[in-house]
Design an enzyme around this catalytic site. Structure first.
Site, PDB file in Angstrom:
ATOM      1  N   LYS A 112       0.763  -0.996   0.052  1.00 22.26           N
ATOM      2  CA  LYS A 112      -0.123   0.482  -0.223  1.00 22.26           C
ATOM      3  C   LYS A 112       0.636   0.847  -0.111  1.00 22.26           C
ATOM      4  CE  LYS A 112      -4.199  -1.930   2.357  1.00 22.26           C
ATOM      5  NZ  LYS A 112      -4.812  -2.084   3.253  1.00 22.26           N
ATOM      6  N   ASP A 159     -11.617   3.219   4.187  1.00 23.30           N
ATOM      7  CA  ASP A 159     -11.769   1.539   3.795  1.00 23.30           C
ATOM      8  C   ASP A 159     -13.640   1.204   4.066  1.00 23.30           C
ATOM      9  OD1 ASP A 159      -9.546  -0.638   3.579  1.00 23.30           O
ATOM     10  OD2 ASP A 159      -9.379  -0.394   5.723  1.00 23.30           O
ATOM     11  N   GLN A 177      -5.137  -1.120   9.675  1.00 20.56           N
ATOM     12  CA  GLN A 177      -5.199  -3.159   8.510  1.00 20.56           C
ATOM     13  C   GLN A 177      -5.974  -4.009   9.627  1.00 20.56           C
ATOM     14  OE1 GLN A 177      -4.170  -3.372   5.241  1.00 20.56           O
ATOM     15  NE2 GLN A 177      -4.329  -5.026   5.498  1.00 20.56           N
TER      16      GLN A 177
HETATM   17  N1  LIG Z   1      -8.067  -2.308   6.527  1.00 21.87           N
HETATM   18  C1  LIG Z   1      -8.432  -3.365   5.678  1.00 21.87           C
HETATM   19  N2  LIG Z   1      -7.604  -4.908   6.408  1.00 21.87           N
HETATM   20  C2  LIG Z   1      -7.929  -5.681   5.459  1.00 21.87           C
HETATM   21  C3  LIG Z   1      -8.133  -5.900   3.921  1.00 21.87           C
HETATM   22  C4  LIG Z   1      -9.150  -4.658   3.312  1.00 21.87           C
HETATM   23  O1  LIG Z   1      -9.210  -4.363   2.413  1.00 21.87           O
HETATM   24  N3  LIG Z   1      -8.594  -3.060   4.484  1.00 21.87           N
HETATM   25  N4  LIG Z   1      -8.112  -6.951   3.143  1.00 21.87           N
HETATM   26  C5  LIG Z   1      -7.764  -7.580   3.576  1.00 21.87           C
HETATM   27  C6  LIG Z   1      -6.029  -7.404   3.054  1.00 21.87           C
HETATM   28  N5  LIG Z   1      -5.858  -6.759   1.133  1.00 21.87           N
HETATM   29  C7  LIG Z   1      -5.400  -6.017   1.818  1.00 21.87           C
HETATM   30  O2  LIG Z   1      -5.262  -4.746   2.976  1.00 21.87           O
HETATM   31  C8  LIG Z   1      -5.041  -7.516   0.706  1.00 21.87           C
HETATM   32  C9  LIG Z   1      -5.607  -9.177   0.334  1.00 21.87           C
HETATM   33  C10 LIG Z   1      -4.845  -9.301  -0.748  1.00 21.87           C
HETATM   34  C11 LIG Z   1      -3.946  -8.630  -1.428  1.00 21.87           C
HETATM   35  C12 LIG Z   1      -3.401  -9.540  -3.406  1.00 21.87           C
HETATM   36  O3  LIG Z   1      -3.129  -8.691  -3.773  1.00 21.87           O
HETATM   37  N6  LIG Z   1      -3.672 -10.238  -3.203  1.00 21.87           N
HETATM   38  C13 LIG Z   1      -2.693 -11.111  -3.908  1.00 21.87           C
HETATM   39  C14 LIG Z   1      -1.983 -12.574  -3.603  1.00 21.87           C
HETATM   40  C15 LIG Z   1      -1.039 -11.911  -2.468  1.00 21.87           C
HETATM   41  C16 LIG Z   1      -0.331 -13.468  -2.618  1.00 21.87           C
HETATM   42  O4  LIG Z   1       0.010 -13.738  -3.125  1.00 21.87           O
HETATM   43  O5  LIG Z   1      -0.565 -13.505  -0.751  1.00 21.87           O
HETATM   44  C17 LIG Z   1      -3.764 -11.845  -5.065  1.00 21.87           C
HETATM   45  O6  LIG Z   1      -5.347 -12.256  -5.348  1.00 21.87           O
HETATM   46  O7  LIG Z   1      -3.418 -11.422  -6.144  1.00 21.87           O
HETATM   47  C18 LIG Z   1      -3.719  -6.880  -2.080  1.00 21.87           C
HETATM   48  C19 LIG Z   1      -4.804  -6.503  -0.222  1.00 21.87           C
HETATM   49  C20 LIG Z   1      -7.284  -8.272   4.821  1.00 21.87           C
HETATM   50  N7  LIG Z   1      -7.105  -6.843   5.572  1.00 21.87           N
END
Ligand SMILES: Nc1nc2c(c(=O)[nH]1)N[C@@H](CN(C=O)c1ccc(C(=O)N[C@@H](CCC(=O)O)C(=O)O)cc1)CN2
Length: 297
Positions: free
Chosen positions: A54, A121, A98
């Site tokens: 981020k 968020d 987060q």
């Molecule tokens: N305050 C928040 N906490 C969390 C959120 C959120 O939206 N707000 N979401 C999730 C975690 N997250 C962002 O924070 C998030 C999760 C996954 C990905 C992502 O790009 N995933 C990749 C794979 C990553 C890997 O290899 O492990 C994909 O899907 O291609 C981005 C952001 C929980 N917490």
């Protein structure tokens, strides 16, 4: 039928490029730089990766990034004091805590301490209520990501049958509200839904957000349906090691769907791009400027 793959990475790059253009314009025409503060409590490895990503992407689109890393045993009072400080800081237009938080911290209390106008968020109870009543709000990043990809694929969603599998506050419920806002006929399915396969088989749009690896098999998918897979589950490989899978069995579903998001590389990358879009939106609103087109619900 072999489904078209909806490329979340490409979508995310496009959203980031649009955000970067608008950020440059804000700087040039108004002397304003949007700022995003991200708060991480503790050392959860996945959260550390997301927070790093981020911060990096925030800077790449020309915004200011403020990272606050707190010890796992930080008290609720200290966390609330930091949020209070960020709420009143004019350089900060977006605040994100987060999740998940360590167990001793009350997530609802913490989220609802964020100024709703800076709640990028979209989890604050005021934003939840505004979205639920069809008013202008901050929209949670994951459902906003899904909506953007669906709109880009279908054009109008009006009149389509949509099923959202999962009723979480951060994905399932807001996703259903957004689809309703675009005039879909929406069903929210969950663990107690009767005849789930038949419910899913009727849907033109399937959004799977249950957090259960490959729970939705291909034979639940209507021919030509659009499948958005929000699940990100790490599973053991038979030969050792792990791999990421979604909530949908991609191999069988992609033989029936018209279009499908992969995991990884689908909704996940879009989530952070939409966070940047929300920060830009919050900054424009705070300064009484027109909102960026195509980057909001
Ligand atoms: N305050 C928040 N906490 C969390 C959120 C959120 O939206 N707000 N979401 C999730 C975690 N997250 C962002 O924070 C998030 C999760 C996954 C990905 C992502 O790009 N995933 C990749 C794979 C990553 C890997 O290899 O492990 C994909 O899907 O291609 C981005 C952001 C929980 N917490």
């Amino acid at each position: 039928m072999t489904a078209q793959i909806i490329d979340g990475k490409a979508f995310a790059a496009d959203v980031r490029a649009k955000v970067a253009t608008q950020v440059a314009r804000l700087k040039e025409e108004h002397g304003i730089t949007p700022g995003l503060a991200v708060v991480l409590v503790g050392e959860d490895p996945a959260s550390q990766v997301y927070v790093r990503s981020k911060g990096k992407q925030t800077v790449e689109v020309g915004m200011n990034s403020y990272e606050h890393r707190l010890d796992a045993d930080t008290s609720e009072a200290d966390l609330l004091a930091l949020i209070d400080q960020l709420n009143t800081d004019p350089a900060v237009h977006g605040i994100l805590v987060q999740l998940p938080l360590p167990g001793h911290l009350n997530e609802d209390l913490v989220i609802n301490a964020i100024d709703p106008a800076k709640d990028v968020d979209g989890f604050h109870i005021s934003n939840v209520g505004l979205l639920g009543t069809g008013q202008k709000s901050m929209v949670p990043c994951t459902p906003l990501s899904c909506l953007m990809m669906l709109r880009a694929h279908h054009g109008s969603l009006s009149g389509l049958d949509a099923v959202v599998i999962g009723r979480s506050n951060i994905v399932g419920k807001p996703m259903a509200q957004l689809l309703l806002g675009d005039s879909c006929t929406v069903t929210i399915a969950h663990s107690r839904t009767k005849n789930l396969p038949d419910v899913v088989r009727r849907a033109d749009i399937v959004v799977a957000a249950v957090g259960r690896p490959e729970m939705v098999p291909g034979d639940w998918i209507k021919e030509g349906a659009t499948v958005i897979d929000v699940g990100i589950n790490r599973i053991e490989k038979p030969e050792g090691g792990t791999r990421l899978v979604g909530d949908v069995d991609f191999a069988s579903a992609s033989l029936r769907a018209g279009a499908i998001t992969p995991v990884p590389g689908g909704v996940g990358p879009m989530t952070i791009a939409c966070l940047l879009a929300n920060t830009l939106t919050a900054c424009c609103r705070a300064n009484g400027l027109a909102e960026p087109e195509g980057l909001t619900a």
